[in-house]
Design an enzyme around this catalytic site. Structure first.
Site, PDB file in Angstrom:
ATOM      1  CB  SER A   1       4.928  -7.289   5.969  1.00  0.00           C
ATOM      2  OG  SER A   1       3.900  -8.161   4.793  1.00  0.00           O
TER       3      SER A   1
ATOM      4  CD  GLU B   1      -4.956  -6.425  -0.065  1.00  0.00           C
ATOM      5  OE1 GLU B   1      -4.378  -6.231  -1.385  1.00  0.00           O
ATOM      6  OE2 GLU B   1      -4.712  -6.854   1.581  1.00  0.00           O
TER       7      GLU B   1
ATOM      8  CE  LYS C   1      -2.775  -8.267  -4.428  1.00  0.00           C
ATOM      9  NZ  LYS C   1      -3.734  -7.239  -3.827  1.00  0.00           N
TER      10      LYS C   1
ATOM     11  CG  PHE D   1      -0.269   0.171   1.862  1.00  0.00           C
ATOM     12  CD1 PHE D   1       0.130   1.737   2.837  1.00  0.00           C
ATOM     13  CD2 PHE D   1       0.236  -0.399   3.375  1.00  0.00           C
ATOM     14  CE1 PHE D   1       0.639   2.221   3.593  1.00  0.00           C
ATOM     15  CE2 PHE D   1       0.786  -0.265   4.577  1.00  0.00           C
ATOM     16  CZ  PHE D   1       1.268   1.119   4.813  1.00  0.00           C
TER      17      PHE D   1
ATOM     18  CD  GLU E   1       8.554  -3.104   8.700  1.00  0.00           C
ATOM     19  OE1 GLU E   1       7.425  -3.978   8.138  1.00  0.00           O
ATOM     20  OE2 GLU E   1       8.727  -1.669   7.540  1.00  0.00           O
TER      21      GLU E   1
ATOM     22  CB  CYS F   1      10.684  -0.583   3.083  1.00  0.00           C
ATOM     23  SG  CYS F   1      10.791   0.568   1.015  1.00  0.00           S
TER      24      CYS F   1
HETATM   25  P1  NAD Z   1       1.522  -6.565   3.247  1.00  0.00           P
HETATM   26  O1  NAD Z   1       2.489  -7.245   3.402  1.00  0.00           O
HETATM   27  O2  NAD Z   1       0.486  -6.771   3.939  1.00  0.00           O
HETATM   28  O3  NAD Z   1       0.549  -6.897   1.356  1.00  0.00           O
HETATM   29  C1  NAD Z   1       1.670  -6.500   0.313  1.00  0.00           C
HETATM   30  C2  NAD Z   1       0.871  -7.712  -0.824  1.00  0.00           C
HETATM   31  O4  NAD Z   1       0.784  -9.000  -0.693  1.00  0.00           O
HETATM   32  C3  NAD Z   1      -0.652  -6.499  -1.085  1.00  0.00           C
HETATM   33  O5  NAD Z   1      -1.047  -6.756  -1.651  1.00  0.00           O
HETATM   34  C4  NAD Z   1      -1.679  -7.751  -0.187  1.00  0.00           C
HETATM   35  O6  NAD Z   1      -2.799  -7.886  -0.883  1.00  0.00           O
HETATM   36  C5  NAD Z   1      -0.732  -9.192  -0.156  1.00  0.00           C
HETATM   37  N1  NAD Z   1      -0.666 -10.069   1.322  1.00  0.00           N
HETATM   38  C6  NAD Z   1      -1.752  -9.589   1.667  1.00  0.00           C
HETATM   39  N2  NAD Z   1      -1.075 -11.023   2.312  1.00  0.00           N
HETATM   40  C7  NAD Z   1      -0.837 -11.951   2.313  1.00  0.00           C
HETATM   41  C8  NAD Z   1      -0.812 -13.626   2.131  1.00  0.00           C
HETATM   42  N3  NAD Z   1      -1.080 -13.838   3.120  1.00  0.00           N
HETATM   43  N4  NAD Z   1      -0.668 -13.665   1.161  1.00  0.00           N
HETATM   44  C9  NAD Z   1      -0.542 -13.321  -0.060  1.00  0.00           C
HETATM   45  N5  NAD Z   1      -0.189 -12.513  -0.633  1.00  0.00           N
HETATM   46  C10 NAD Z   1      -0.937 -10.969   0.299  1.00  0.00           C
HETATM   47  O7  NAD Z   1       2.164  -4.896   3.499  1.00  0.00           O
HETATM   48  P2  NAD Z   1       1.554  -3.740   3.541  1.00  0.00           P
HETATM   49  O8  NAD Z   1       0.895  -3.945   4.269  1.00  0.00           O
HETATM   50  O9  NAD Z   1       0.758  -3.221   2.312  1.00  0.00           O
HETATM   51  O10 NAD Z   1       3.516  -2.900   3.028  1.00  0.00           O
HETATM   52  C11 NAD Z   1       3.923  -2.224   4.349  1.00  0.00           C
HETATM   53  C12 NAD Z   1       5.426  -3.680   4.111  1.00  0.00           C
HETATM   54  O11 NAD Z   1       5.885  -3.858   2.948  1.00  0.00           O
HETATM   55  C13 NAD Z   1       6.451  -3.206   5.545  1.00  0.00           C
HETATM   56  O12 NAD Z   1       6.706  -4.225   6.462  1.00  0.00           O
HETATM   57  C14 NAD Z   1       7.092  -2.399   4.191  1.00  0.00           C
HETATM   58  O13 NAD Z   1       8.993  -2.307   4.820  1.00  0.00           O
HETATM   59  C15 NAD Z   1       7.075  -3.529   3.367  1.00  0.00           C
HETATM   60  N6  NAD Z   1       7.618  -2.662   1.900  1.00  0.00           N
HETATM   61  C16 NAD Z   1       9.120  -2.840   1.411  1.00  0.00           C
HETATM   62  C17 NAD Z   1       9.787  -2.137   0.716  1.00  0.00           C
HETATM   63  C18 NAD Z   1      11.216  -2.624   0.209  1.00  0.00           C
HETATM   64  O14 NAD Z   1      11.508  -2.348  -0.989  1.00  0.00           O
HETATM   65  N7  NAD Z   1      11.702  -3.621   0.614  1.00  0.00           N
HETATM   66  C19 NAD Z   1       9.319  -0.972   0.152  1.00  0.00           C
HETATM   67  C20 NAD Z   1       8.094  -1.198   0.360  1.00  0.00           C
HETATM   68  C21 NAD Z   1       6.948  -1.846   1.111  1.00  0.00           C
END
Ligand code: NAD
Length: 497
Positions: free
Chosen positions: A227, A177, A174, A150, A382, A282
């Protein structure tokens, strides 16, 4: 009235037929602004099939024509920069300027993709044996998929599909959401740039859509950003299904402050890098390690951070906006409570902050802890909120040891006036992106985004030359064209003759 979010499948925008609904909310007051009808299994399969069909013709499109689509796309993105930033700010709560930055850092990747012909150049060696030449071509993989978080709904999708598609692949995106309207607009503009139908597909939803992408035999490579737990799941499941996977995950980024640094520069940089974007970056600097006498600057830093006032996306004075969701806010508040209970010194507590008229929003004011230790939850987890943890180290060596003991390795910064200290830090630190007197060292797209350790699972990173390698395969050709005298008899050895 809420907006209906649309999928883009087979070159058509469609609300979809799914009956599972996700409501997209304005983080400033949690009112509904849009609705997603999650893609059904059949719709996800349809998107993959359409991308597979489109690959047959897209891979044959000359590289300069593919580059021209990117050129038109970067032009359109710039033309619609403010409009995109407005959509983005409304659904994420980011301030307008920060939303513009999110879009801009994506545009820079599209600019990089315009240069795809040079990036796809292979290698050649003439006369590897008598009359034999060897040369390599870089070819696309097929259908690739991207799963995005997000927190950068423009930049991170743009890390992925423009380069994958410029390489000759087709792509299924994808997005998160929680803020799907920015990616939808990115896709509309991509179509407007002249991308043929089927080359890019957009499916909205959550885990169920992702699970199909992870297992489908026609998906050749998966890019993920999100994450840690989900990143590990994506990497393990995708590779278990014999796919190429790059998974960018969570972070805990340390900033080391040497006593010879410029105090005002440190304070100015740390304020924005710690609580900017409500800490939902991040590459946010969430831990400040003060070496020796530098700890005396903590009260001044506290005063500077205390002046930051969160607000609405169109409030020009606002330092940052709300967190993305009530769940995100609850998680941050819980960690703040744990920080206090576990003995950290809470210098600034934003738990009760609110914006008048928007009391139901996901607000958290700037928060700062001192005397944080490595066994505390606020250090180990985090936080992804506007919370800065301060620690102290006796020496640069101690600071390096502390940072290297962290399981994460996304980014780090050192502030110092000493070249030798900076050199020592950059050489010894086990982190993939290092800033020297630079707070958020996110590389520009001609380099790659190179997180390490628990912040990244995979081999080739995002954008730069590494992304081109990730989205392609190398074919090496060894060729001989006989002019006359065909050698007599078979060659029974492995050597080239
Ligand atoms: P998230 O992991 O909750 O979601 C990321 C994506 O995965 C979304 O599209 C979501 O629909 C999908 N998803 C969520 N749960 C899932 C599951 N159980 N199985 C399959 N798909 C699933 O992450 P978020 O809260 O949207 O974003 C924040 C996180 O992203 C933070 O931890 C941040 O550090 C990380 N991030 C990392 C970087 C990097 O380059 N390392 C960059 C930006 C964000």
């Amino acid at each position: 009235m809420t907006t209906q979010v649309k999928h883009y499948i087979g070159g058509e925008f469609t609300p979809g037929t799914g009956d599972r609904v996700i409501t997209v909310t304005n983080p400033a007051n949690n009112e509904a602004i849009a609705q997603i009808n999650c893609a059904t299994d059949a719709e996800v399969h349809g998107a993959i099939a359409s991308a597979k069909e489109a690959f047959k013709t897209w891979k044959e499109v000359p590289v300069s024509e593919r580059a021209r689509v990117m050129l038109r796309y970067q032009h359109l993105l710039k033309e619609h920069h403010d409009e995109l930033a407005t959509i983005l700010a409304k659904e994420t709560g980011k301030t307008f300027d920060d939303a513009k930055g999110d879009v801009w850092r994506g545009i820079e990747v599209v600019e990089h993709a315009c240069n795809i012909a040079s990036l796809l150049m292979g290698e050649t060696v003439e006369n590897v044996a008598r009359s034999i030449d060897t040369y390599s071509y870089i070819q696309p993989l097929g259908v690739c998929a991207g799963i995005t978080p997000f927190n950068f709904p423009a930049m991170i999708p743009l890390w992925m599909f423009p380069l994958a598609i410029a390489c000759g692949n087709t792509f299924v995106l994808k997005p998160s959401e929680q803020d799907p309207m920015t990616p939808q607009r990115l896709v509309e503009l991509f179509e407007q740039a002249g991308a043929p139908k089927g080359v890019l597909q957009l499916v909205h939803g959550d885990k169920s859509a992702v699970d199909i992408l992870l297992r489908h035999e026609d998906i050749k490579a998966i890019s993920f950003v999100g994450s840690v737990g989900v990143g590990q799941y994506i990497y393990k499941t995708g590779t278990d299904h014999l796919k190429r996977v790059q998974a960018f995950a969570g972070a805990k980024n340390h900033c080391v402050i040497m006593p010879d640094a410029n105090k005002q520069q440190v304070i100015n940089n740390l304020v924005g890098a710690s609580v900017g974007a409500a800490g939902q970056r991040c590459m946010a600097l969430s831990v400040a390690v003060f070496v020796g006498e530098a700890k005396e600057w903590i009260p001044e830093l506290r005063d500077a951070i205390a002046k930051v006032r969160p607000g609405l996306w169109d409030d020009k004075e606002a330092g940052y906006g709300p967190l993305i969701s009530p769940a995100a806010k609850a998680r941050v508040l819980k960690l703040i409570e744990q920080g206090k209970a576990e003995g950290a010194d809470c210098l600034l507590d934003g738990s009760d902050f609110t914006v008048p008229g928007y009391e139901s929003g996901n607000w958290v004011g700037p928060t700062m802890f001192d005397k944080v230790t490595t066994d505390m939850s606020i250090y180990k987890e985090e936080i992804f909120g506007p919370v800065l943890c301060c620690m102290e180290a006796e020496s640069l060596d101690d600071a390096i040891e502390l940072v290297n003991a962290s399981p994460y390795g996304n980014g780090t910064s050192i502030f110092t006036a000493c070249g030798a200290a900076a050199r020592k830090y950059q050489h010894n630190i086990e982190v993939g992106q290092v800033g020297i007197n630079v707070p958020i060292p996110v590389p520009l797209p001609f380099f790659s985004f190179t997180g390490w350790k628990g912040s990244f699972y995979g081999d080739q990173h995002a954008y730069g030359k590494q992304a081109v390698r990730f989205y392609t395969e190398t074919k090496t050709i060894t060729a001989r064209w006989f002019e006359s005298d065909i050698p007599s008899g078979p060659n029974m050895t492995i050597t080239l003759r």
